[in-house]
Enzyme design. Structure first.
Site, PDB file in Angstrom:
ATOM      1  N   ALA A  27      -8.345  -4.201  10.852  1.00 34.24           N
ATOM      2  CA  ALA A  27      -7.030  -3.752  11.314  1.00 34.24           C
ATOM      3  C   ALA A  27      -6.997  -3.760  12.835  1.00 34.24           C
ATOM      4  CB  ALA A  27      -6.703  -2.373  10.761  1.00 34.24           C
ATOM      5  N   ARG A  28      -7.754  -2.864  13.465  1.00 37.05           N
ATOM      6  CA  ARG A  28      -7.706  -2.764  14.930  1.00 37.05           C
ATOM      7  C   ARG A  28      -8.203  -4.037  15.594  1.00 37.05           C
ATOM      8  NH1 ARG A  28      -9.611   3.480  16.280  1.00 37.05           N
ATOM      9  NH2 ARG A  28      -8.015   4.500  14.992  1.00 37.05           N
ATOM     10  N   ASN A  40     -14.937  -2.361   5.124  1.00 32.04           N
ATOM     11  CA  ASN A  40     -13.996  -2.079   6.200  1.00 32.04           C
ATOM     12  C   ASN A  40     -14.656  -1.166   7.224  1.00 32.04           C
ATOM     13  OD1 ASN A  40     -11.243   0.123   6.653  1.00 32.04           O
ATOM     14  ND2 ASN A  40     -11.415  -1.871   7.587  1.00 32.04           N
ATOM     15  N   GLY A  41     -14.359  -1.438   8.495  1.00 32.01           N
ATOM     16  CA  GLY A  41     -14.853  -0.585   9.578  1.00 32.01           C
ATOM     17  C   GLY A  41     -15.560  -1.365  10.665  1.00 32.01           C
ATOM     18  N   ASP A  42     -15.094  -1.220  11.903  1.00 27.93           N
ATOM     19  CA  ASP A  42     -15.735  -1.820  13.085  1.00 27.93           C
ATOM     20  C   ASP A  42     -15.796  -3.340  13.045  1.00 27.93           C
ATOM     21  OD1 ASP A  42     -16.065   0.681  14.136  1.00 27.93           O
ATOM     22  OD2 ASP A  42     -18.228   0.793  13.813  1.00 27.93           O
ATOM     23  N   CYS A  76      -6.784   7.523   4.257  1.00 24.93           N
ATOM     24  CA  CYS A  76      -6.153   7.954   5.508  1.00 24.93           C
ATOM     25  C   CYS A  76      -6.574   9.383   5.854  1.00 24.93           C
ATOM     26  CB  CYS A  76      -4.638   7.879   5.393  1.00 24.93           C
ATOM     27  SG  CYS A  76      -3.779   8.430   6.888  1.00 24.93           S
ATOM     28  N   GLN A 121       0.836  -1.205   0.000  1.00 28.66           N
ATOM     29  CA  GLN A 121       0.000   0.000   0.000  1.00 28.66           C
ATOM     30  C   GLN A 121       0.868   1.251   0.000  1.00 28.66           C
ATOM     31  OE1 GLN A 121      -2.569   1.888   3.385  1.00 28.66           O
ATOM     32  NE2 GLN A 121      -3.812   0.301   2.418  1.00 28.66           N
ATOM     33  N   HIS A 160     -13.927   2.001   3.357  1.00 30.33           N
ATOM     34  CA  HIS A 160     -14.136   2.220   4.791  1.00 30.33           C
ATOM     35  C   HIS A 160     -15.435   3.004   4.931  1.00 30.33           C
ATOM     36  CE1 HIS A 160     -12.766   2.808   9.017  1.00 30.33           C
ATOM     37  NE2 HIS A 160     -13.622   3.815   8.921  1.00 30.33           N
ATOM     38  N   LYS A 214      -8.045   2.095  -1.777  1.00 27.56           N
ATOM     39  CA  LYS A 214      -8.831   2.156  -0.547  1.00 27.56           C
ATOM     40  C   LYS A 214      -9.391   3.564  -0.398  1.00 27.56           C
ATOM     41  CE  LYS A 214      -9.007   1.390   4.405  1.00 27.56           C
ATOM     42  NZ  LYS A 214      -8.300   1.134   5.677  1.00 27.56           N
TER      43      LYS A 214
END
Length: 340
Positions: free
Chosen positions: A214-215, A190-192, A91, A62, A160, A132
């Site tokens: 990710a997280r 993507n997300g949560d 980002c 990326q 996202h 992304k």
């Protein structure tokens, strides 16, 4: 002079952690977001930002880029050692937006299209070119952008499901569903995503072809295998991997801080978080979790990247096509993709 302004972001996706999550049903991994201009100009940046191994596949590199020359050249340089490149247009960090990277590109859809076309015209399939993005406040503009990228030959798009201005608000599932329904190529949601069930729910509700996390993987690298919290075995694997691949203590420790968040009671977490050396970490884990920091054989195989050979992609591409299916086919067949 090479400077790395995004260390807090990029430590999460380096080679040892990619190797770890691959052991727990993560199908496709991304590198950290790498500044394309630094990567092209600086050997130090290349050595610091990109390391791979024989088992580190499939792999997407990326980049943050805001001009065609940097993005195309960076893509050519990593093409022998990866399966594709991804342009980060999502980002929302201030430094990225200020310098014309990340989500700032969402206001320049023609430039995003030109960046994709520049790589697609220089490097043939099966090499992947993806983007992304974050949602735009007007979902119709998000659809227009994705459709424009589709016509430019993008392989897949990760969405996202928040706008660049949103931080911790719930993701917009309905907007993601609408984008997915209006675009023919694979959309990765993507997300949560903090559990396997959350990944499945996002897939079911939106029809997205894959799910990126990710997280959630930071807190539990075994999440996609169905583990509710980080297994002790996963901690052991992390120690083994970081003993084989040179890993800075901050990276070793910081990952463990995340991994042990739901494993240790609060007093022990506070004690662990204050440790300053690898020996202290190993002693603590041996005492409280029965984990030993022994090395693991067979996990090396670091590839020495040669960025000096012009056109080296085409030689390596033949080998790659003989040994694995194209990423296009992989994405078409996959029900869900689990990405870091």
């Amino acid at each position: 002079t090479y400077k790395n302004p995004h260390f807090a972001y990029n430590f999460v996706c380096r080679l040892p952690f990619r190797s770890l999550v691959r052991k727990y049903d993560c199908d496709l991994c991304f590198t950290p977001m790498i500044l394309a201009d630094s990567f092209v100009m600086s050997e130090k940046a290349r050595n610091n930002e990109f390391t791979t191994s024989k088992g580190d596949r499939p792999l997407i590199v990326q980049f943050a880029a805001n001009n065609i020359n940097d993005f195309t050249r960076a893509a050519e340089m990593v093409s022998p050692y990866s399966d594709g490149v991804d342009l980060n247009c999502g980002c929302p960090q201030r430094w990225a937006m200020k310098d014309g990277y990340g989500a700032d590109l969402l206001s320049k859809p023609e430039l995003i299209r030109d960046l994709v076309l520049s790589v697609r015209n220089r490097i043939p399939r099966p090499f992947s070119v993806s983007v992304k993005v974050r949602l735009l406040p007007d979902v119709r503009k998000s659809i227009d952008l994705c459709q424009s990228l589709e016509s430019a030959g993008v392989t897949f798009i990760t969405v996202h499901a928040r706008t660049p201005q949103q931080k911790h608000q719930p993701i917009n599932v309905e907007a993601l569903k609408e984008v997915t329904s209006r675009v023919r190529l694979p959309i990765i949601g993507n997300g949560d995503v903090r559990s396997l069930q959350a990944a499945q729910d996002l897939h079911d509700k939106t029809g997205c072809r894959g799910v990126m996390a990710a997280r959630g993987l930071l807190t539990n690298p075994a999440m996609f295998s169905g583990a509710v919290v980080t297994p002790v075995e996963c901690v052991q694997q992390w120690l083994c991997l970081t003993s084989v691949t040179e890993t800075h203590f901050n990276t070793l420790h910081h990952h463990l801080v995340f991994m042990l968040e739901k494993v240790l009671p609060k007093p022990l977490r506070l004690e662990f978080n204050s440790l300053k050396t690898r020996k202290q970490v190993l002693d603590f884990l041996a005492e409280h979790l029965g984990v030993e920091g022994s090395a693991q054989s067979g996990e090396g195989g670091i590839i020495q990247c040669d960025y000096t050979t012009e056109g080296s992609y085409f030689t390596e591409a033949v080998k790659r096509c003989d040994s694995q299916e194209s990423l296009d086919d992989y994405l078409q067949d996959a029900c869900t993709l689990y990405c870091t």
